[in-house]
Design a protein around this motif. Sequence first.
Motif, PDB file in Angstrom:
ATOM      1  N   ARG A   1       0.839  -1.203   0.000  1.00  0.00           N
ATOM      2  CA  ARG A   1       0.000   0.000   0.000  1.00  0.00           C
ATOM      3  C   ARG A   1       0.876   1.256   0.000  1.00  0.00           C
ATOM      4  O   ARG A   1       0.655   2.185  -0.767  1.00  0.00           O
ATOM      5  CB  ARG A   1      -0.935   0.009   1.220  1.00  0.00           C
ATOM      6  CG  ARG A   1      -1.964   1.133   1.171  1.00  0.00           C
ATOM      7  CD  ARG A   1      -2.696   1.346   2.494  1.00  0.00           C
ATOM      8  NE  ARG A   1      -3.448   0.192   2.945  1.00  0.00           N
ATOM      9  CZ  ARG A   1      -3.110  -0.583   3.981  1.00  0.00           C
ATOM     10  NH1 ARG A   1      -2.020  -0.318   4.678  1.00  0.00           N
ATOM     11  NH2 ARG A   1      -3.854  -1.609   4.335  1.00  0.00           N
ATOM     12  N   HIS A   2       1.893   1.236   0.857  1.00  0.00           N
ATOM     13  CA  HIS A   2       2.791   2.391   0.967  1.00  0.00           C
ATOM     14  C   HIS A   2       3.487   2.668  -0.373  1.00  0.00           C
ATOM     15  O   HIS A   2       3.523   3.817  -0.839  1.00  0.00           O
ATOM     16  CB  HIS A   2       3.834   2.123   2.068  1.00  0.00           C
ATOM     17  CG  HIS A   2       4.831   3.222   2.227  1.00  0.00           C
ATOM     18  ND1 HIS A   2       4.505   4.445   2.770  1.00  0.00           N
ATOM     19  CD2 HIS A   2       6.147   3.301   1.878  1.00  0.00           C
ATOM     20  CE1 HIS A   2       5.575   5.226   2.766  1.00  0.00           C
ATOM     21  NE2 HIS A   2       6.585   4.559   2.228  1.00  0.00           N
ATOM     22  N   GLN A   3       4.000   1.623  -0.986  1.00  0.00           N
ATOM     23  CA  GLN A   3       4.725   1.822  -2.266  1.00  0.00           C
ATOM     24  C   GLN A   3       3.810   2.361  -3.352  1.00  0.00           C
ATOM     25  O   GLN A   3       4.189   3.235  -4.125  1.00  0.00           O
ATOM     26  CB  GLN A   3       5.327   0.486  -2.736  1.00  0.00           C
ATOM     27  CG  GLN A   3       6.592   0.146  -2.003  1.00  0.00           C
ATOM     28  CD  GLN A   3       7.644  -0.451  -2.917  1.00  0.00           C
ATOM     29  OE1 GLN A   3       7.437  -0.559  -4.128  1.00  0.00           O
ATOM     30  NE2 GLN A   3       8.768  -0.837  -2.349  1.00  0.00           N
ATOM     31  N   ILE A   4       2.591   1.803  -3.417  1.00  0.00           N
ATOM     32  CA  ILE A   4       1.644   2.264  -4.450  1.00  0.00           C
ATOM     33  C   ILE A   4       1.284   3.734  -4.212  1.00  0.00           C
ATOM     34  O   ILE A   4       1.283   4.551  -5.139  1.00  0.00           O
ATOM     35  CB  ILE A   4       0.372   1.377  -4.479  1.00  0.00           C
ATOM     36  CG1 ILE A   4       0.734  -0.050  -4.910  1.00  0.00           C
ATOM     37  CG2 ILE A   4      -0.675   1.955  -5.441  1.00  0.00           C
ATOM     38  CD1 ILE A   4      -0.404  -1.057  -4.770  1.00  0.00           C
ATOM     39  N   LYS A   5       1.001   4.076  -2.950  1.00  0.00           N
ATOM     40  CA  LYS A   5       0.634   5.462  -2.644  1.00  0.00           C
ATOM     41  C   LYS A   5       1.767   6.432  -2.963  1.00  0.00           C
ATOM     42  O   LYS A   5       1.540   7.518  -3.498  1.00  0.00           O
ATOM     43  CB  LYS A   5       0.224   5.583  -1.163  1.00  0.00           C
ATOM     44  CG  LYS A   5      -1.182   5.087  -0.892  1.00  0.00           C
ATOM     45  CD  LYS A   5      -1.610   5.444   0.514  1.00  0.00           C
ATOM     46  CE  LYS A   5      -3.118   5.328   0.656  1.00  0.00           C
ATOM     47  NZ  LYS A   5      -3.612   5.793   1.937  1.00  0.00           N
ATOM     48  N   MET A   6       2.988   6.030  -2.619  1.00  0.00           N
ATOM     49  CA  MET A   6       4.152   6.873  -2.919  1.00  0.00           C
ATOM     50  C   MET A   6       4.310   7.083  -4.425  1.00  0.00           C
ATOM     51  O   MET A   6       4.605   8.179  -4.904  1.00  0.00           O
ATOM     52  CB  MET A   6       5.449   6.239  -2.377  1.00  0.00           C
ATOM     53  CG  MET A   6       5.523   6.157  -0.878  1.00  0.00           C
ATOM     54  SD  MET A   6       5.661   7.778  -0.114  1.00  0.00           S
ATOM     55  CE  MET A   6       7.353   8.138  -0.455  1.00  0.00           C
ATOM     56  N   LYS A   7       4.084   5.981  -5.169  1.00  0.00           N
ATOM     57  CA  LYS A   7       4.240   6.077  -6.639  1.00  0.00           C
ATOM     58  C   LYS A   7       3.156   6.975  -7.225  1.00  0.00           C
ATOM     59  O   LYS A   7       3.420   7.794  -8.105  1.00  0.00           O
ATOM     60  CB  LYS A   7       4.205   4.662  -7.239  1.00  0.00           C
ATOM     61  CG  LYS A   7       4.486   4.595  -8.728  1.00  0.00           C
ATOM     62  CD  LYS A   7       5.854   5.109  -9.107  1.00  0.00           C
ATOM     63  CE  LYS A   7       6.895   4.053  -9.145  1.00  0.00           C
ATOM     64  NZ  LYS A   7       8.189   4.497  -9.673  1.00  0.00           N
ATOM     65  N   ILE A   8       1.911   6.829  -6.717  1.00  0.00           N
ATOM     66  CA  ILE A   8       0.818   7.678  -7.211  1.00  0.00           C
ATOM     67  C   ILE A   8       1.157   9.153  -6.943  1.00  0.00           C
ATOM     68  O   ILE A   8       1.061   9.999  -7.842  1.00  0.00           O
ATOM     69  CB  ILE A   8      -0.526   7.320  -6.498  1.00  0.00           C
ATOM     70  CG1 ILE A   8      -1.018   5.936  -6.941  1.00  0.00           C
ATOM     71  CG2 ILE A   8      -1.603   8.372  -6.804  1.00  0.00           C
ATOM     72  CD1 ILE A   8      -2.205   5.402  -6.126  1.00  0.00           C
ATOM     73  N   GLN A   9       1.592   9.415  -5.717  1.00  0.00           N
ATOM     74  CA  GLN A   9       1.932  10.788  -5.316  1.00  0.00           C
ATOM     75  C   GLN A   9       3.024  11.365  -6.222  1.00  0.00           C
ATOM     76  O   GLN A   9       2.919  12.486  -6.719  1.00  0.00           O
ATOM     77  CB  GLN A   9       2.430  10.743  -3.871  1.00  0.00           C
ATOM     78  CG  GLN A   9       2.255  12.016  -3.120  1.00  0.00           C
ATOM     79  CD  GLN A   9       2.647  11.817  -1.650  1.00  0.00           C
ATOM     80  OE1 GLN A   9       3.553  11.067  -1.340  1.00  0.00           O
ATOM     81  NE2 GLN A   9       1.954  12.479  -0.758  1.00  0.00           N
ATOM     82  N   LYS A  10       4.063  10.569  -6.436  1.00  0.00           N
ATOM     83  CA  LYS A  10       5.197  11.035  -7.249  1.00  0.00           C
ATOM     84  C   LYS A  10       4.764  11.267  -8.701  1.00  0.00           C
ATOM     85  O   LYS A  10       5.062  12.298  -9.305  1.00  0.00           O
ATOM     86  CB  LYS A  10       6.327  10.010  -7.194  1.00  0.00           C
ATOM     87  CG  LYS A  10       7.593  10.467  -7.887  1.00  0.00           C
ATOM     88  CD  LYS A  10       8.695   9.451  -7.734  1.00  0.00           C
ATOM     89  CE  LYS A  10       9.878   9.864  -8.587  1.00  0.00           C
ATOM     90  NZ  LYS A  10      10.913   8.832  -8.626  1.00  0.00           N
ATOM     91  N   ASN A  11       4.055  10.281  -9.283  1.00  0.00           N
ATOM     92  CA  ASN A  11       3.633  10.418 -10.678  1.00  0.00           C
ATOM     93  C   ASN A  11       2.729  11.643 -10.872  1.00  0.00           C
ATOM     94  O   ASN A  11       2.919  12.425 -11.810  1.00  0.00           O
ATOM     95  CB  ASN A  11       2.924   9.151 -11.155  1.00  0.00           C
ATOM     96  CG  ASN A  11       3.900   8.006 -11.408  1.00  0.00           C
ATOM     97  OD1 ASN A  11       5.085   8.129 -11.126  1.00  0.00           O
ATOM     98  ND2 ASN A  11       3.415   6.907 -11.952  1.00  0.00           N
ATOM     99  N   LEU A  12       1.753  11.809  -9.967  1.00  0.00           N
ATOM    100  CA  LEU A  12       0.825  12.942 -10.102  1.00  0.00           C
ATOM    101  C   LEU A  12       1.547  14.279  -9.973  1.00  0.00           C
ATOM    102  O   LEU A  12       1.228  15.237 -10.675  1.00  0.00           O
ATOM    103  CB  LEU A  12      -0.303  12.841  -9.063  1.00  0.00           C
ATOM    104  CG  LEU A  12      -1.343  11.733  -9.310  1.00  0.00           C
ATOM    105  CD1 LEU A  12      -2.370  11.680  -8.190  1.00  0.00           C
ATOM    106  CD2 LEU A  12      -2.050  11.916 -10.663  1.00  0.00           C
ATOM    107  N   LYS A  13       2.548  14.304  -9.097  1.00  0.00           N
ATOM    108  CA  LYS A  13       3.318  15.543  -8.896  1.00  0.00           C
ATOM    109  C   LYS A  13       3.933  16.017 -10.216  1.00  0.00           C
ATOM    110  O   LYS A  13       4.068  17.210 -10.469  1.00  0.00           O
ATOM    111  CB  LYS A  13       4.413  15.284  -7.856  1.00  0.00           C
ATOM    112  CG  LYS A  13       5.238  16.509  -7.528  1.00  0.00           C
ATOM    113  CD  LYS A  13       6.277  16.184  -6.471  1.00  0.00           C
ATOM    114  CE  LYS A  13       7.198  17.384  -6.286  1.00  0.00           C
ATOM    115  NZ  LYS A  13       8.324  17.051  -5.442  1.00  0.00           N
ATOM    116  N   TYR A  14       4.316  15.041 -11.047  1.00  0.00           N
ATOM    117  CA  TYR A  14       4.954  15.394 -12.318  1.00  0.00           C
ATOM    118  C   TYR A  14       4.003  15.255 -13.513  1.00  0.00           C
ATOM    119  O   TYR A  14       4.436  15.106 -14.658  1.00  0.00           O
ATOM    120  CB  TYR A  14       6.211  14.546 -12.526  1.00  0.00           C
ATOM    121  CG  TYR A  14       7.247  14.851 -11.461  1.00  0.00           C
ATOM    122  CD1 TYR A  14       7.958  16.057 -11.486  1.00  0.00           C
ATOM    123  CD2 TYR A  14       7.469  13.979 -10.413  1.00  0.00           C
ATOM    124  CE1 TYR A  14       8.862  16.359 -10.483  1.00  0.00           C
ATOM    125  CE2 TYR A  14       8.387  14.268  -9.416  1.00  0.00           C
ATOM    126  CZ  TYR A  14       9.072  15.466  -9.457  1.00  0.00           C
ATOM    127  OH  TYR A  14       9.974  15.776  -8.464  1.00  0.00           O
TER     128      TYR A  14
END
Lengths: 83, 273
Positions: free
Chosen positions: B210-223
């Motif tokens: 869950r943590h990894q997916i959320k981090m990836k979503i956050q990072k991708n959306l940021k860019y």
Amino acid sequence: MTTKLRGGMITFEASAKREILSFFDKSTDEEDYIIEDADPTQRVLTPSGEELTIDEFAGIKKGSEIFIKSDLPSLIELLDMIN
Amino acid sequence: MSWFEKLKELVKININLENIRFFDIHINNNNTSDRVEYRQPEKIISLNLEKLTPSEREQVKQIVQEKVRQDDQLLIEKNSQERIKDIDSEENSDRIKPLLAYFKNKIPKDDYTALRAALHVRERFRRHANKEEILNLREEITGKFGKRGRSISILCSAGYFESLIKPIYEIMSADPDFSNKDFLAYYDVIISEEAFAVFVSEGMTKDAVRHQIKMKIQKNLKYGIKVVTIHGMGRTNVETINEVVRELQDETPTMLITISEKNNIIKVQLKFT
């Protein structure tokens, strides 16, 4: 270790690169790319078709004079060639 | 006169060259080494161009030309020789040899070379090479193989060739209708989506997934990247991914989800509007 790496090579220090190139009638142009003495407009190429600078020059293998670059993938390809 | 005769004439030191089956000739060009040195333990004859006369240098030139052109001898800079010896030794180690043997002829030739290079980087990291060296090696891989080489290097460093790609091959190849093309199609997706994807490997807890997916979503959306892909294999991982995705859907109902699942291999695409 691969038999061919056990001995019988000619090695050289980076400080001897220019002399080594001159043994094969090569020098460098104003951008430090290796060129043919007989035709200074002709930059030598690696088997992958890349021009190479004296900094990138790692050695020569017989063929029609195969010039070797010092980057990691080129050294791996060299390992395959000598095996 | 053969190169061997020329060398004997040039060296003029008290050794019997005929008794040495394998020896290297080393050429340097400095004012610190002797004119000629014989390093017995390493079986190296070292010639210092700086201290040789012009006619002796001419002899060295002829020796080198003859050995390279006629005897097919390799002429290589010392540092590069040390590097290929290291690579050769690593590739014959128990840690790397089985993995390379596994992927040989299963993935494209350039990818295989990139994988070998990435494994060398991983070994250098394991041996505490400094950050600059690691970055330079990674740049050399990217320089040769572009974005694909970078992805292979990242996946390799994280152990995904062992923990994800190999097990996927094992599962897929157990299918009676399997062909390597099927695997390559899936493998291609993993390599090309590396930057946008989360790879769930064996042993990851639900919280970690869950943590990894959320981090990836956050990072991708940021860019401005509105897609995240999740890859996983094995019954437990597939269940975990499904559970986490359901929870995420509850949190973000506008998220579009596409799931493809077969033989306990799952790919989930999350799209954000």
